[in-house]
Design an enzyme around this catalytic site. Structure first.
Site, PDB file in Angstrom:
ATOM      1  N   TYR A 136       0.850  -1.185   0.000  1.00  0.00           N
ATOM      2  CA  TYR A 136       0.000   0.000   0.000  1.00  0.00           C
ATOM      3  C   TYR A 136       0.887   1.236   0.000  1.00  0.00           C
ATOM      4  O   TYR A 136       1.803   1.360   0.833  1.00  0.00           O
ATOM      5  CB  TYR A 136      -0.904   0.010   1.232  1.00  0.00           C
ATOM      6  CG  TYR A 136      -1.735   1.276   1.369  1.00  0.00           C
ATOM      7  CD1 TYR A 136      -2.819   1.505   0.526  1.00  0.00           C
ATOM      8  CD2 TYR A 136      -1.434   2.233   2.325  1.00  0.00           C
ATOM      9  CE1 TYR A 136      -3.586   2.662   0.638  1.00  0.00           C
ATOM     10  CE2 TYR A 136      -2.190   3.386   2.449  1.00  0.00           C
ATOM     11  CZ  TYR A 136      -3.257   3.595   1.603  1.00  0.00           C
ATOM     12  OH  TYR A 136      -4.005   4.750   1.715  1.00  0.00           O
ATOM     13  N   ASP A 150       9.296   3.414  -0.300  1.00  0.00           N
ATOM     14  CA  ASP A 150       8.226   3.951   0.525  1.00  0.00           C
ATOM     15  C   ASP A 150       8.544   3.588   1.971  1.00  0.00           C
ATOM     16  O   ASP A 150       8.301   2.465   2.409  1.00  0.00           O
ATOM     17  CB  ASP A 150       6.889   3.355   0.087  1.00  0.00           C
ATOM     18  CG  ASP A 150       5.729   3.783   0.984  1.00  0.00           C
ATOM     19  OD1 ASP A 150       5.962   4.472   1.990  1.00  0.00           O
ATOM     20  OD2 ASP A 150       4.582   3.401   0.683  1.00  0.00           O
ATOM     21  N   LYS A 165       4.061   9.736   8.593  1.00  0.00           N
ATOM     22  CA  LYS A 165       3.676   9.128   9.864  1.00  0.00           C
ATOM     23  C   LYS A 165       4.520   9.629  11.044  1.00  0.00           C
ATOM     24  O   LYS A 165       4.305  10.715  11.539  1.00  0.00           O
ATOM     25  CB  LYS A 165       3.675   7.604   9.747  1.00  0.00           C
ATOM     26  CG  LYS A 165       2.610   7.092   8.763  1.00  0.00           C
ATOM     27  CD  LYS A 165       2.341   5.632   8.916  1.00  0.00           C
ATOM     28  CE  LYS A 165       1.373   5.118   7.857  1.00  0.00           C
ATOM     29  NZ  LYS A 165       0.021   5.658   7.961  1.00  0.00           N
TER      30      LYS A 165
END
Length: 477
Positions: free
Chosen positions: A165, A268, A296
């Site tokens: 994802y 990522d 995050k």
């Protein structure tokens, strides 16, 4: 008779445990249920589809240190961590001071502040890439990475890994978590499928999907589309299917293979960037990609993201060849919080503390698993970890699909009902340790896992310590 030999009996116990724990959950959360009923003008009664848990959403009140509190007054050791955001824990003094100070000095100018210099300098040192820009979410960071790979190479097609994802923009909402029946194509040559509605077929046609840990599949894709592939985006440690580590040498060989075909490599590290270690997974594996995406944990609880890259690629931004823009990019409040996170919170001593907690967690859980002869494994990556409810190592997403999702859901319910908060997607999400967690938090989590293992290993008539449903409500803030 072993656990594996008694699979039907184990399945019955699993269903019975889920039923009992669901009832206890509902009894604990009447005020959360009331809040959901009130949320008539929130689509779906929540602020994100990922917050719509079974049997119901949990509404939060506040957090402090390693603990969070819901509107029903329940206290939890927080192992959810906001899907990886709360590496600092809650209300960390350094973050609070930085944000409070910045608020009094203005929170938005759409112009840079000095903190952005300090943050970019720190990231360059940590990740070994010279140039950085900021955004507001992991989705924005990975979107810029895809755009930059295309702009730098003049090519349109990208490679992505099945089961990864990378946010919710069109180019990467392909084969994220397809159900086994929807994961079409052979395991070594999966065919991309849209992960959501509203994804144009024309975009889908520009994405080639490959398995994790499979160099041969990547080479076949490169040869099938000569001089058409701009680059590949992947998590260096795959975090969307439990935790899957790269095979030895895979990432270094992947970088060499892509460069040989004129394509770029983007990591990522939205989930792994600071949680796996001070320089993310790239430092752990010793491979520096062309681009790295962060978000995050970077903002210490404030929404922000960053993309870093080589001089060659990022010069496209510097000279205006690629317009990387955003009204809130480098927002003063986010930069103040990120500066405190990087320079005051995530110190060498903090990482030593996280490593000790991780080792205590892994050893305690493995002891539970071994004593109850359960066919499970503990997998960790820095401050993150998970219980993989499969006996064999997982190398790619197709391996992961063999997992029975009931185990993760039962684990989530058992932990929740006994004061340890996990993401409500137990099949795929990990726990997160924060710098404010303690041995007592870890021991609570391990003891709860013991409840799960004992309930599944012993006869159905054996007593399992019930979850408490008696709590005193607290005033919400």
């Amino acid at each position: 008779m072993t656990i594996i030999e008694s699979a039907p009996l184990l399945s019955d116990r699993l269903d019975a445990l889920i039923e009992a724990e669901t009832q206890a959950f509902v009894e604990r959360e009447p005020r959360s249920r009331e809040y959901s009923a009130r949320a008539t003008h929130l689509a779906g009664g929540c602020t994100s589809n990922w917050q719509i848990a079974e049997p119901q959403a949990i509404w939060m009140s506040h957090g402090s240190g390693s603990k969070i509190y819901d509107v029903d007054g329940c206290e939890y050791s927080d192992f959810h961590g906001g899907y990886g955001v709360s590496l600092a824990g809650h209300a960390h003094p350094a973050i609070v001071a930085a944000v409070q100070r910045r608020v009094t000095e203005g929170t938005h100018f759409a112009q840079p502040t000095e903190d952005a210099i300090v943050v970019s300098d720190n990231l360059s040192e940590r990740f070994g890439l010279p140039l950085w820009r900021f955004g507001n979410s992991g989705t924005e960071a990975t979107m810029d990475a895809v755009h930059l790979m295309r702009a730098a190479t003049g090519r349109d097609r990208i490679l992505k890994v099945e089961g990864c994802y990378h946010g919710h923009h069109d180019s990467v909402l392909v084969s994220v978590l397809p159900e086994p029946d929807d994961a079409i194509g052979p395991p070594d040559a999966p065919i991309g499928v849209p992960d959501n509605t509203g994804i144009p077929g024309a975009i889908l046609d520009l994405v080639s999907v490959v398995p994790f840990n499979d160099l041969a599949a990547v080479e076949r894709a490169l040869l099938a589309f000569p001089d058409q592939i701009a680059g590949m985006i992947l998590e260096p440690i795959m975090m969307n299917a439990g935790i899957i580590h790269p095979d030895e040498g895979y990432l270094a060989s992947l970088k060499e293979l892509l460069h040989r075909h004129g394509a770029l490599l983007a990591f990522d590290e939205v989930k792994t960037g600071l949680t796996v270690g001070p320089g993310g997974a790239s430092r752990v594996v010793g491979v520096t990609p062309d681009l790295i995406c962060l978000a995050k944990a970077l903002g210490g609880g404030i929404s922000t993201s960053a993309i870093g890259g080589t001089t060659e690629v990022m010069s496209l931004i510097a000279d205006g060849g690629y317009e990387q823009v955003g009204t809130f990019n480098g927002n003063p409040l986010a930069m103040a919080s990120a500066r405190a996170m990087l320079t005051e919170v995530l110190t060498p001593a903090a990482y030593e503390h996280l490593d000790k907690l991780r080792d205590r967690m892994a050893a305690g859980l493995q002891d539970v698993i071994d004593r109850h002869q359960m066919p499970w494994r503990v997998v960790t990556a820095g401050a993150k970890g998970c219980v993989s409810f499969l006996p064999q190592p997982i190398h790619n997403y197709r391996d992961f699909t063999e997992l029975d999702g009931r185990y993760g859901h039962a684990h989530w319910l058992v932990q929740h009902n006994r004061g340890a908060f996990l993401p409500p997607w137990g099949k795929v999400e990990q726990w997160l340790l924060s710098v404010q967690h303690t041995d007592e938090d870890v021991d609570r989590f391990v003891a709860n896992c013991e409840v799960l293992a004992r309930a599944l290993a012993e006869p159905a008539s054996s007593s399992v310590e019930p979850a408490s449903s008696s709590v005193e409500p607290v005033e919400t803030r």
